[in-house]
Design a protein around this motif. Structure first.
Motif, mmCIF file in Angstrom:
data_model
loop_
_atom_site.group_PDB
_atom_site.id
_atom_site.type_symbol
_atom_site.label_atom_id
_atom_site.label_comp_id
_atom_site.label_asym_id
_atom_site.label_seq_id
_atom_site.Cartn_x
_atom_site.Cartn_y
_atom_site.Cartn_z
ATOM 1 N N ILE A 106 0.858 -1.194 0.000
ATOM 2 C CA ILE A 106 0.000 0.000 0.000
ATOM 3 C C ILE A 106 0.891 1.240 0.000
ATOM 4 O O ILE A 106 0.639 2.218 -0.691
ATOM 5 C CB ILE A 106 -0.922 0.039 1.248
ATOM 6 N N GLU A 107 1.950 1.144 0.774
ATOM 7 C CA GLU A 107 2.889 2.273 0.900
ATOM 8 C C GLU A 107 3.443 2.664 -0.474
ATOM 9 O O GLU A 107 3.630 3.835 -0.784
ATOM 10 C CB GLU A 107 4.026 1.845 1.843
ATOM 11 N N ARG A 108 3.680 1.653 -1.313
ATOM 12 C CA ARG A 108 4.197 1.908 -2.654
ATOM 13 C C ARG A 108 3.209 2.762 -3.463
ATOM 14 O O ARG A 108 3.602 3.681 -4.174
ATOM 15 C CB ARG A 108 4.427 0.578 -3.366
ATOM 16 N N ILE A 109 1.913 2.457 -3.316
ATOM 17 C CA ILE A 109 0.890 3.223 -4.031
ATOM 18 C C ILE A 109 0.821 4.641 -3.486
ATOM 19 O O ILE A 109 0.688 5.610 -4.231
ATOM 20 C CB ILE A 109 -0.492 2.520 -3.913
ATOM 21 N N ALA A 110 0.929 4.744 -2.146
ATOM 22 C CA ALA A 110 0.901 6.059 -1.508
ATOM 23 C C ALA A 110 2.107 6.897 -1.933
ATOM 24 O O ALA A 110 1.977 8.087 -2.231
ATOM 25 C CB ALA A 110 0.867 5.899 0.012
ATOM 26 N N ASN A 111 3.262 6.245 -2.009
ATOM 27 C CA ASN A 111 4.474 6.981 -2.402
ATOM 28 C C ASN A 111 4.384 7.529 -3.817
ATOM 29 O O ASN A 111 5.002 8.541 -4.144
ATOM 30 C CB ASN A 111 5.707 6.077 -2.301
ATOM 31 N N ALA A 112 3.612 6.849 -4.650
ATOM 32 C CA ALA A 112 3.448 7.318 -6.030
ATOM 33 C C ALA A 112 2.428 8.448 -6.108
ATOM 34 O O ALA A 112 2.161 8.974 -7.183
ATOM 35 C CB ALA A 112 3.021 6.164 -6.920
ATOM 36 N N GLY A 113 1.814 8.788 -4.974
ATOM 37 C CA GLY A 113 0.891 9.921 -4.937
ATOM 38 C C GLY A 113 -0.550 9.572 -5.265
ATOM 39 O O GLY A 113 -1.389 10.459 -5.416
ATOM 40 N N LEU A 114 -0.855 8.280 -5.374
ATOM 41 C CA LEU A 114 -2.232 7.896 -5.705
ATOM 42 C C LEU A 114 -3.107 7.839 -4.455
ATOM 43 O O LEU A 114 -4.325 7.955 -4.527
ATOM 44 C CB LEU A 114 -2.255 6.544 -6.424
ATOM 45 N N ILE A 115 -2.478 7.600 -3.300
ATOM 46 C CA ILE A 115 -3.200 7.667 -2.023
ATOM 47 C C ILE A 115 -2.653 8.893 -1.302
ATOM 48 O O ILE A 115 -1.466 8.937 -0.962
ATOM 49 C CB ILE A 115 -2.984 6.395 -1.181
ATOM 50 N N THR A 116 -3.514 9.877 -1.106
ATOM 51 C CA THR A 116 -3.025 11.127 -0.525
ATOM 52 C C THR A 116 -3.408 11.295 0.945
ATOM 53 O O THR A 116 -2.805 12.079 1.661
ATOM 54 C CB THR A 116 -3.542 12.333 -1.323
ATOM 55 N N HIS A 117 -4.444 10.545 1.401
ATOM 56 C CA HIS A 117 -4.827 10.690 2.811
ATOM 57 C C HIS A 117 -3.963 9.756 3.664
ATOM 58 O O HIS A 117 -3.267 8.879 3.128
ATOM 59 C CB HIS A 117 -6.313 10.380 2.993
ATOM 60 N N GLY A 323 6.381 -4.393 13.147
ATOM 61 C CA GLY A 323 6.753 -3.105 13.715
ATOM 62 C C GLY A 323 7.668 -3.242 14.920
ATOM 63 O O GLY A 323 8.742 -2.652 14.974
ATOM 64 N N GLU A 324 7.260 -4.073 15.901
ATOM 65 C CA GLU A 324 8.032 -4.132 17.139
ATOM 66 C C GLU A 324 9.342 -4.907 16.974
ATOM 67 O O GLU A 324 10.343 -4.569 17.588
ATOM 68 C CB GLU A 324 7.189 -4.700 18.287
ATOM 69 N N GLN A 325 9.357 -5.934 16.125
ATOM 70 C CA GLN A 325 10.575 -6.736 16.001
ATOM 71 C C GLN A 325 11.546 -6.196 14.955
ATOM 72 O O GLN A 325 12.751 -6.271 15.115
ATOM 73 C CB GLN A 325 10.210 -8.192 15.672
ATOM 74 N N PHE A 326 10.988 -5.641 13.869
ATOM 75 C CA PHE A 326 11.859 -5.274 12.744
ATOM 76 C C PHE A 326 11.770 -3.797 12.342
ATOM 77 O O PHE A 326 12.331 -3.403 11.325
ATOM 78 C CB PHE A 326 11.546 -6.151 11.527
ATOM 79 N N TRP A 329 8.177 -2.470 7.648
ATOM 80 C CA TRP A 329 8.645 -2.938 6.340
ATOM 81 C C TRP A 329 9.687 -2.016 5.726
ATOM 82 O O TRP A 329 10.597 -2.472 5.049
ATOM 83 C CB TRP A 329 7.479 -3.115 5.371
ATOM 84 N N GLN A 330 9.506 -0.712 5.964
ATOM 85 C CA GLN A 330 10.441 0.266 5.383
ATOM 86 C C GLN A 330 11.877 -0.101 5.732
ATOM 87 O O GLN A 330 12.795 0.048 4.943
ATOM 88 C CB GLN A 330 10.164 1.673 5.926
ATOM 89 N N GLU A 331 12.042 -0.574 6.987
ATOM 90 C CA GLU A 331 13.364 -0.907 7.466
ATOM 91 C C GLU A 331 13.729 -2.348 7.105
ATOM 92 O O GLU A 331 14.862 -2.641 6.716
ATOM 93 C CB GLU A 331 13.372 -0.737 8.993
ATOM 94 N N ALA A 332 12.737 -3.238 7.223
ATOM 95 C CA ALA A 332 13.020 -4.674 7.067
ATOM 96 C C ALA A 332 13.321 -5.054 5.614
ATOM 97 O O ALA A 332 14.205 -5.872 5.367
ATOM 98 C CB ALA A 332 11.842 -5.489 7.580
ATOM 99 N N THR A 333 12.614 -4.465 4.653
ATOM 100 C CA THR A 333 12.784 -4.897 3.260
ATOM 101 C C THR A 333 14.230 -4.755 2.792
ATOM 102 O O THR A 333 14.812 -5.742 2.352
ATOM 103 C CB THR A 333 11.802 -4.151 2.342
ATOM 104 N N PRO A 334 14.833 -3.578 2.904
ATOM 105 C CA PRO A 334 16.242 -3.510 2.479
ATOM 106 C C PRO A 334 17.173 -4.324 3.367
ATOM 107 O O PRO A 334 18.088 -4.967 2.875
ATOM 108 C CB PRO A 334 16.571 -2.013 2.558
ATOM 109 N N LYS A 335 16.936 -4.315 4.677
ATOM 110 C CA LYS A 335 17.867 -4.981 5.583
ATOM 111 C C LYS A 335 17.919 -6.492 5.364
ATOM 112 O O LYS A 335 18.974 -7.107 5.467
ATOM 113 C CB LYS A 335 17.485 -4.677 7.040
ATOM 114 N N TYR A 336 16.759 -7.081 5.056
ATOM 115 C CA TYR A 336 16.728 -8.536 4.921
ATOM 116 C C TYR A 336 16.702 -9.005 3.470
ATOM 117 O O TYR A 336 17.276 -10.023 3.128
ATOM 118 C CB TYR A 336 15.530 -9.123 5.681
ATOM 119 N N PHE A 337 16.013 -8.244 2.581
ATOM 120 C CA PHE A 337 15.793 -8.749 1.228
ATOM 121 C C PHE A 337 16.471 -7.917 0.145
ATOM 122 O O PHE A 337 16.314 -8.185 -1.034
ATOM 123 C CB PHE A 337 14.294 -8.869 0.972
ATOM 124 N N GLY A 338 17.230 -6.899 0.551
ATOM 125 C CA GLY A 338 17.970 -6.097 -0.420
ATOM 126 C C GLY A 338 19.123 -6.897 -1.020
ATOM 127 O O GLY A 338 19.346 -8.053 -0.655
#
Lengths: 353, 285
Positions: A106-117, A323-326, A329-338
């Protein structure tokens, strides 16, 4: 004759390659615009898992909206893997409402400006259903698998999809790694990154097939491949409802899978469907809608519904969130799957000749 | 292009007017541009976004490099088997007559019509570790077919079955048998006749069929994703690697690999073209 056949074969070769390459471009679908009253069309772009649940939820909402607003609403539904759906919406599939497997999509869609709220402003942070990472084992549990440590046993065959193409696979890897870090895996000291990586490697060594998505993975398991599958709890529950004979094992410690939903601002404004789209999303959080999710194997986020269905969904001894462990996603995706992420390095180390 | 033009009778009616001829040519070239050249150009542009250096860096990462190597060696093994067995099949279909031959001949082209995904599913049903045949092979010989390179080779063999057969068959049909008979009269055994008389005439269609089947195999996805197991550095091929990169939003990685695959296929097709042109001119002289 020779030359024409050869030309045909050449053409086929090129067409096949071009077809593969077309995957890079991604789909593009346009939705027609809407007349305001007395009927309205809503486009839902969702991931595949809750398809059956939406099959039941949509008629309920249609009846309710007719009574409430006097408007006939029809639905157009699209179900794809979460990442693929997210990209389709990004590239012009005009979904009014999107329900995906993970926050990051969802964050990806928001980052592209399609979800503004602020889509997290919905109840429960915008998470409409939850599940957990579990093991599926063969009937009678012939390999005697009860917790994470068992998955590292040499010679065991483990199925999990490829994290490169599957959100479900990312949840699986983080569930395993998180449990190890939290000291909930026998033989792995808590808080010890190096030990957790060794454990991750030991399990990855046992992985025999990496399918492209969670759905394909469980289909392979149903065909008889592998001793144990790492997957969503709801996949196993729905499979058992259909009469399949695998068994569900809940590990001592596992991750809470949270599935978000959001209204896509750009498209609802273009279609003039904001009101009905928001009403639909709010409806998904009502107890009656939550009961439907619970019927289809998803853990309810509504405390009352969760209590009512507790017998179906045994509590987990140590349940943690992304959220509490990692740190999300913003942090976990590059750290684990980059490219040099922990998972990426582990799989390379295990498979290197 | 000239090979097709020269082997077909010239259409008299439409081509007589220069306008008609120009119109046909414009339509064909526009079609070619829109359907083929533009999409291919986009891939190239995408793959070279970070320059040649970026492309190589992306290809030389261990996972990508292994995927490419696996793709090439499985395709090579397939091509060798295909050459020998395709020739044999064509030989039998041309030189022998037996009941059901017409039907068999028709079956040869079927792999082109079946979605390759179905091919993959069929192979898993046949050789999968849980099937009678698959478990027997694993028990008796320790062979793992599905979720291992043999599965990839089997899938490629099925998919490219028609290529060598259909390249060799017409040449074999048009071959003058008097030379073979003369050789037999002079006391040559069947193997010598085949090796010294028949085979030299077949080497061009054989090479053509082999190279094209190899080129076709490089890009195969549908069947492979089902049978290979897809584990990076073990059983993941280039096409499946591309899918992973697309899905994880590494467009550069996906396009870079695609460009390499395209170049390989294109190179092979150029070789095929060159070989054919060589034959054409030597025949004209």
């Amino acid at each position: 004759m020779t030359t024409t056949t050869v030309k045909l074969a050449k053409a086929l070769t090129i067409v096949t390659l071009a077809g593969l390459l077309a995957a890079c471009a991604g789909p593009a679908t346009g939705g027609p615009t809407q007349a305001a009253n007395p009927s309205v069309k809503l486009i839902l772009g969702a991931y595949t898992t809750p398809r059956e649940a939406y099959g039941k939820l949509i008629p309920m909402f249609v009846t309710q909206w007719k009574a409430q607003a006097g408007q006939a609403v029809t639905f157009e539904e699209s179900y794809l893997g979460s990442g693929a759906q997210s990209r389709a919406i990004l590239e012009g599939f005009e979904a009014d409402v999107t329900a995906l497997s993970l926050d990051a999509d969802i964050e990806r869609i928001a980052n592209a400006g399609l979800i503004t709220h602020d889509w997290h402003s919905l109840p429960h942070n915008g998470m409409v259903s939850t599940s957990i990472v579990v093991f599926g084992v063969r009937q009678g549990n012939p390999k005697n698998i009860h917790d994470w440590a068992d998955l590292a046993r040499p010679g065991l065959e483990v199925l999990t999809p490829n994290p490169k193409s599957s959100g479900g696979a990312m949840w699986n890897i983080l569930a395993l790694y998180g449990a190890a870090l939290r000291g909930k895996v026998e033989g792995v000291p808590g808080g010890d990154e190096a030990a957790a990586i060794e454990f991750l490697k030991a399990v990855l060594k046992n992985v025999t097939v990496m399918d492209k998505g969670a759905r394909e993975s469980i289909t392979n398991y149903e065909k008889g491949v592998g001793d144990v599958i790492l997957t969503y709890e709801n996949e196993i529950l729905v499979g058992r409802q259909k009469g399949l004979d695998y068994e569900l094992i809940i590990p001592r410690s596992t991750i809470l899978i949270e599935n978000p939903v959001a209204v896509v601002d750009t498209y609802v404004d273009k279609h003039g469907t904001r009101e009905v789209a928001e009403a639909f999303v709010n409806f998904l959080f009502t107890p009656e809608a939550q009961e439907v999710f619970a019927q289809y194997g998803l853990r309810s986020i509504d405390p009352d519904v969760a209590t009512a269905t507790a017998s179906q969904y045994p509590p987990v001894e140590d349940l943690f969130t992304i959220g509490e462990q990692f740190g999300g996603w913003q942090e976990a995706t590059p750290k684990y799957f980059g490219d040099s992420g922990i998972y990426t390095q582990a799989i390379a180390a295990v498979q290197a000749p | 292009m000239n090979t097709i033009a020269s082997s077909w009778p010239h259409p008299k009616a439409g081509a007589s007017s220069p306008w008609g001829r120009r119109g046909v040519r414009t339509v064909a070239l526009t079609y070619l541009t829109v359907m083929l050249i533009i999409p291919l150009a986009v891939i190239f542009q995408d793959g070279l976004r970070a320059g040649l250096g970026g492309l190589w860096q992306s290809i030389l990462s261990p996972i990508a490099w292994h995927a490419l190597k696996l793709t090439l060696w499985t395709a090579a093994v397939m091509a060798i088997i295909n050459t020998v067995m395709g020739m044999l099949t064509a030989y039998v279909l041309v030189r022998y007559s037996f009941p059901g031959k017409a039907l068999l001949n028709g079956l040869v082209d079927l792999p082109l019509a079946i979605p390759t995904l179905v091919t993959g599913v069929m192979l898993v049903v046949l050789y999968g570790p849980q099937t009678a045949l698959g478990s027997w092979l694993a028990r008796e010989f320790g062979w793992r077919i599905i979720f291992a390179p043999p599965g990839i080779i089997l899938a490629l063999l099925f998919i490219t079955f028609p290529f060598v057969v259909r390249a060799v068959q017409p040449v074999l049909q048009s071959l003058d048998r008097e030379q073979e008979e003369a050789a037999a009269t002079l006391g040559a055994g069947p193997w010598t006749i085949f090796r010294r008389v028949t085979l030299p005439a077949l080497w061009l269609p054989l090479t053509t069929g082999t190279l094209l089947s190899f080129a076709r195999a490089i890009g195969e996805f549908g069947a492979i994703v089902i049978v290979a197991g897809n584990i990076p550095l073990r059983s993941q091929t280039a096409a499946v690697y591309v899918l992973g990169e697309v899905e994880s939003e590494n467009r550069l990685g996906a396009s870079a690999m695609s460009v390499v695959m395209l170049m390989l296929a294109f190179g092979l097709i150029l070789v095929v073209d060159w070989l054919q042109r060589g034959r054409q001119t030597s025949r004209d002289e």
